[in-house]
Structures are given as structure tokens and as C-alpha cells.
Write a protein that holds these residues in place. Sequence first.
Motif: not given
Length: 376
Positions: A182-189, A203-212, A244-246, A266-269
Motif C-alpha cells: 500500500e502506498l499513499a500520495a499526499n498533497v496539499v492544495r 504504508s504498512q497496516q497490521v490488522d487493518g491499522v496503520c503500523d509503519t 491536506h489530501l491523502a 492530515p493523515h497518518n501516512s
Amino acid sequence: MVGGGQLARMTHEAGIPLGIRFKLLSDTPQDSAAQVVGDVVVGDYRDLDTLRAFARGCDVITFDHEHVPTEHLRALEADGIPVRPGPDALLYAQDKGEMRAKLSGLGVPCPRHRIVADAADVVAFAAEGSCDGDGFPVILKTVRGGYDGKGVWFVRSAAEAADPFKAGVPVLAEEKVDFVRELAANVVRSPHGQAVAYPVVESQQVDGVCDTVIAPAPELDEALAGEAQELALRIAQELGVVGHLAVELFETRDGRILVNELAMRPHNSGHWTMDGAITSQFANHVRAVLDLPLGDPRPRAPWTVMCNVLGGDYPDMYSAYLHCMARDPQLKIHMYGKDVKPGRKVGHVNTYGDDLDDVLDRARHAAGYLKGTITE
Ligand SMILES: Nc1ncnc2c1ncn2[C@@H]1O[C@H](COP(=O)(O)OP(=O)(O)OP(=O)(O)O)[C@@H](O)[C@H]1O
Ligand SMILES: [Mg+2]
């Protein structure tokens, strides 16, 4: 800012150097941001009168979550209060069905999907995606109200397809994407149309939750990274996003990207940017919401790693600081002031440097030590 979670806490922190006055609408006085903001109104964001009273005298309203009812946002706009992002954009972060329809209409690559009414619909949807077998597993999602994997079901058979319908909320079916990561592209406008793009992250998730989160995504094809950034900038523009848009993405085995979902806040990623970018996502969100020129999104180091700190068995995390800080003087700890409950996101750590293995190892060690799963 509406919502008193950690995103509001860190946005407030980013506004302090600019000397802006920050007012918060929080569910309780104990919420993460309510503990640190001076001007707090405690109230229910679902109640229009509460929102109206809160917004009176504000120059602009922004959000820590996407759950404020769309019609309330329109009412605030009609009262003359700028809402950023506005309801016409925010709708696509609130409702996964609307988001899929809009993005597909724009030609943005998405997983195969359909709104389904019952288990029989799910069986038909699954079968259409398969030339042999029943087409399971599929993913079912409530269109509104999900977070951290709640509201997402991995369904392996017709028998398992009944549960998601019990809430009475419309359900979106999606093919289960066989992604490599999984990747995330973050931009701000900003309202005047300036936009910046952060490096694409893994972005690595563990049990559906962002981990790393690893910035930038290791060994990501340069052309694909550029494509992901352009896609996120285009979505921000087409949807009229402010702030911010994730764009959460899947990288497929055959080297394509598909959009998973959008977050307009703002986003965890993007937490890595607090210590790893020239301008953090929080600082740029504040600038965008205030229609100020945006800051440089480029990284400060070749690699930055963010690991979330989840609650473990020890209610007191502060005793772990001594060891973590002594072991790694470059470590950055961000705790949210939340009560520790097992599995709950209570903070994150950032590390950065030249060697990815070392940076990853230091972040994972600190997060594990704070949680209590690593003891030396
Ligand atoms: N179509 C899919 N195919 C495979 N895996 C999926 C699919 N949709 C979701 N997932 C997995 O489930 C996770 C959570 O899904 P999604 O991001 O839609 O839910 P959420 O609860 O809104 O997320 P968040 O944790 O971002 O709040 C994704 O990060 C991904 O790991
Ligand atoms: Mg998600």
C-alpha cells in the motif's frame, strides 16, 4: 477545528509559531487536542445549533475527521463561514460509494466495485469477477463512518456476507486487490489553487491499522511515483479540495496503482513529515486553510520512518522514555495524551537517516519498547 483527536492536537501545534488563534470543538474535555488547546468548546458536532454557535466569530473552519454531516457544512457556508475543505469536496472522503462513483467518472483507476443491497448481490458481484470458482473473497465496506479498518469486512463466502448489512448503512463491494503493498500520495492544495506534493510513501497496516510508514516508498519505480503524485494533484483539483489530501493507493503485482480511498485532513501516512520534511503536513494544512503560500514539501533526509505506538499492557508509557531517548538521541516521540488501551493509537515515533535498515530498526524498536512488546 472540529474534532478533538490527535490530528487537531498536532494541527494546533503547527499553528502556534504563526500566532494564530485556534478554537476547538471537542466531544469531551479529555480528548487529545482539548487537553492542550486554550479555547475549547465541548459539544456534539452532529448538532447544527452547536456547530453554528461554535463557528460564530471564526474566520475559517477545518476538521480533524470527516464525520460532520454534509448538510450541516452547507448550512455553515450559507451562514458565511468559509469551510475548508468544503462540503462538495468533503463528500468524497465521507462516503466511499460517492467516492468510487466520482473517481470512476474521472477515469481514475479503482478496484472493481458496486453498491450491494444484500448477500445475494454480493454473490453475484463475486461471481462476475471470476472465470472459475465463486469469485470470493471480496471486500465489503460500509460507505460511511468507517475508520482504522472498522467498517471493512474480508468476506470469504456467501454465509459471511450477511454481517455488514446489519448496521443498515449502504454497503460497497470491492474486488479483493492482490496488492504488493500500500502506498499513499499526499498533497496539499490552497483555495487559490497552489498545490504541493509530498514524496509517495509506503504504508504498512497490521490488522487493518496503520503500523509503519516509509518515506519515500523504497524501490518505487520513478515513473509510477510521478504518476501517483500527478493523480493525487489531479484529484485535489477536480474535487476542489482545500487542505491536506491523502490518496491511499494499492500497488498491484503488474506495476499499476489503484485508489483505495481519500482522506481530506492530515493523515497518518503524513506523520513522518513532522520531522522528515521541510514543511509538515500539519503546517501546510494550516497554510492552505488560511490561503497562505504553501511550504516546501521535500524531505530533509534520504529516509524517514514513522511507526505508530499502540497501547500495550502498561498504562504508563513515560517510564519507557528514559531508555528510548538514551538509546537513540535522534528519535522523535509524539504522544497524544490518550489513555492507554490495548491496540489504541496513542502516539507515533519518527526516525530519519541515510540507511533505511537502520532507520527502520530504530523506529520499530522505539515503538515496540513504548508499547512494551520489546523489553531491552
Ligand atoms: N479492495 C481491497 N482489496 C484488498 N484490501 C483492501 C481493499 N480495501 C481495503 N483493504 C484493506 O483494508 C484496509 C482498510 O480499508 P479502508 O482504507 O477502506 O478502511 P478505513 O477503515 O476507512 O481505513 P483507515 O484505516 O484509513 O481509516 C486497507 O488499508 C487495506 O489494507
Ligand atoms: Mg484507509
